[in-house]
Design a protein around this motif. Structure first.
Motif: not given
Length: 202
Positions: A79-82, A87-97
């Motif tokens: 809940f505090t993630a920015k 920082r990362f590409g499309f794939f890593r952003n999906w993994m982050f989410m």
């Protein structure tokens, strides 16, 4: 000082997600997989665990307390993630989410699973093949457990990638790419074990 504390907490959170929580997940999936060998084999594996000396102490020190810290701090991170776009590409952003989404799903699933098994066992129920077969006789619970197990496995497998980065094990882009493939293999293999175990009770 506050930044150093947060950095330390994040590394501890990452470490606990692998050791001991991740190792326990693999162990638990392996025990459940015994159901594919038949009712007697599964009950024998569960019976052996139930009568392990200092079982309660091990559960609290190795399982419950680490999970409690990992879950509470994980909610704080979720809940505090920015936004990660810079920082990362499309794939890593999906993994982050997905890492944060599956963390919430896994927590809900874990609380329910503990209620259905550990708490009921404390109240006198027997955790065995018949108990799990009765739970999975409900189509909703069958679907809920499949989603819960896959979420937990994804959270662990993808967490391995974050762990390797956080602890400086994968610094270069190439090593991080190799780790991505490794974690995908871990996810597929453990998902096969977990889902096969569930359908063994059906």
């Amino acid at each position: 000082m506050a930044k150093n504390r947060e950095f330390g907490n994040r590394r501890l959170h990452s470490l606990l997600g692998v050791i001991p929580i991740g190792l326990f997940l693999i162990f638990h999936l392996s025990v459940n997989f015994m159901a594919t060998k038949g009712e007697e084999t599964f009950n024998g594996a569960v019976h052996l665990i139930e009568f392990t000396p200092v079982k309660l102490l091990v559960e609290w020190v190795v399982i419950y307390l680490p999970i409690l810290f990992h879950a509470v701090y994980g909610i704080y991170i979720a809940f505090t993630a920015k936004n990660n776009l810079g920082r990362f590409g499309f794939f890593r952003n999906w993994m982050f989410m997905l890492q944060r989404l599956t963390g919430i799903i896994t927590l809900i699933f874990l609380v329910w699973h503990i209620w259905q098994t550990r708490v009921q066992a404390a109240l006198g129920a027997t955790v065995d093949f018949d108990m799990m077969a009765e739970i999975f006789s409900n189509p909703f619970m069958l679907g809920f457990y499949i989603v819960g197990i896959i979420s937990a496995i994804f959270h662990f497998a993808n967490g391995l990638w974050s762990f390797a980065v956080s602890w400086g094990l994968t610094v270069s882009p190439k090593s991080q790419k190799i780790m991505t493939y490794f974690t995908l293999i871990v996810f597929v293999l453990l998902s096969y074990i977990g889902v096969s175990a569930i359908f063994a009770f059906v």
